[in-house]
Design an enzyme around this catalytic site. Structure first.
Site, PDB file in Angstrom:
ATOM      1  N   CYS A 164       5.677  -4.376   4.171  1.00 33.05           N
ATOM      2  CA  CYS A 164       5.590  -2.930   4.383  1.00 33.05           C
ATOM      3  C   CYS A 164       6.950  -2.254   4.431  1.00 33.05           C
ATOM      4  CB  CYS A 164       4.808  -2.635   5.657  1.00 33.05           C
ATOM      5  SG  CYS A 164       3.106  -3.250   5.633  1.00 33.05           S
TER       6      CYS A 164
ATOM      7  N   ASN B  86      -3.393   1.729   4.937  1.00 31.12           N
ATOM      8  CA  ASN B  86      -2.117   1.032   4.835  1.00 31.12           C
ATOM      9  C   ASN B  86      -2.030   0.334   3.482  1.00 31.12           C
ATOM     10  OD1 ASN B  86       0.099  -0.662   5.021  1.00 31.12           O
ATOM     11  ND2 ASN B  86      -0.341  -1.327   7.105  1.00 31.12           N
TER      12      ASN B  86
ATOM     13  N   HIS C 240       6.395   4.680   7.146  1.00 30.31           N
ATOM     14  CA  HIS C 240       5.352   3.816   6.609  1.00 30.31           C
ATOM     15  C   HIS C 240       4.022   4.185   7.256  1.00 30.31           C
ATOM     16  CE1 HIS C 240       2.881   0.446   5.652  1.00 30.31           C
ATOM     17  NE2 HIS C 240       2.982  -0.096   6.862  1.00 30.31           N
TER      18      HIS C 240
END
Length: 310
Positions: A90, A262, A232
């Site tokens: 990520c 996500n 993020h």
């Protein structure tokens, strides 16, 4: 998801902020997503593919374990560009963006395409309620080039802590098969995503504000000077907690988490693309960004936006 595991939309949205996600279908592929994102970025920048010097693909889920970036380079027609994958989960897009900036600052590259993409749906345990409600598939890209403006990428800080890596990982299977006689070989493959959600949450709300504060202090910039906070897109509670710690109004926090979930390395470029196209992010805007996740890894970048993306 309520048809598969014991959950419902209210449970998911109140705990994560997620309402929709995208999953690659049987007639799509990971590389196709990347090519579409890259092509769109080039179109928005009004560049021809053969003017690219470098393509960096930030991903943890390539459709070729040897690397998907060269395939994307070929399909885009970027005949003069070197292409490689960069893996940092990520945090990947932010790490790739910083890497690209170093090539440009050295003078060895002038035009770079940075793609952030992941297909986490392939590695989710769809019977695990704690993780299967979080992850989706996506790809985003930006085109960056050398500029006389010295304040484009004002600064950055990157961190890794492998001692906490077991909080979030996607590890290989230890599956050994007989080869000849008593000799064994390991069959390739990986387990599903394994995550300790509470520990990841505590890590993010502690470390992300700290590294952003360090970066702002280094460059003597107050958080009140920021136009946007671009994080993020992992969990709305994390976004809110980081903004509150930095004393940044939530109205300045860019978020499309509700629509995509996500998507790992894709979240930041997807959000930046939408914000530019919607007219939220304007030339000259000061943006603080942070990527964080598996590794554990995290980082922050402070930059001024001067152009479009996709």
């Amino acid at each position: 998801m309520s048809l598969r595991v014991e959950t419902n939309d209210e449970w998911i949205s109140t705990r994560t902020g997620i309402r929709e996600r995208r999953v690659i279908g049987p007639n799509e592929s990971f590389s196709q997503l990347c090519i579409k994102a890259g092509s769109s970025a080039l179109q928005m920048a009004q560049w021809k593919a053969d003017t690219l010097d470098l393509i960096i693909l930030a991903t943890s889920t390539p459709d070729d374990l040897f690397g998907s970036a060269p395939k994307i380079q070929a399909k885009l027609g970027a005949t003069k560009a070197v292409a490689f994958d960069l893996t940092a989960a990520c945090s990947g897009f932010l790490f790739a963006l910083v890497t690209a900036a170093q090539f440009i600052r050295s003078g060895s590259m002038k035009r770079v395409l940075v793609i952030g993409a992941d297909q986490l749906s392939s590695w989710v345990d769809w019977n695990d309620r704690k993780s299967c409600v979080l992850f989706g598939d996506g790809a985003g890209a930006i085109a960056i080039e050398s500029s006389e403006a010295e304040d484009d990428l004002i600064g950055f800080k990157l961190r890794s802590d492998g001692t906490r890596g077991d909080c979030l990982n996607l590890i290989e299977k230890r599956n050994f098969q007989p080869l000849i006689g008593s000799t064994m070989h390991q069959q390739g493959g990986f387990l599903n995503i394994q995550m300790n959600g509470q520990e990841v949450y505590k890590f993010a709300v502690r470390e992300v504000p700290c590294i952003l504060q360090e970066l702002l202090k280094t460059h003597q910039i107050g958080s009140d000077s920021l136009d946007w906070l671009l994080l993020h897109q992992a969990n709305k509670r994390i976004l809110d907690a980081v903004a509150d710690r930095l004393k940044v109004p939530r109205s300045k926090v860019l978020s499309n988490l509700a629509s995509y979930g996500n998507t790992s390395a894709a979240t930041i470029p997807l959000m930046l693309d939408e914000a530019v196209r919607d007219g939220k992010v304007l030339p000259g805007n000061l943006i603080a960004s942070s990527g964080f996740g598996a590794g554990l890894s995290w980082g922050a970048a402070l930059f001024r936006w001067h152009g479009p993306c996709s």
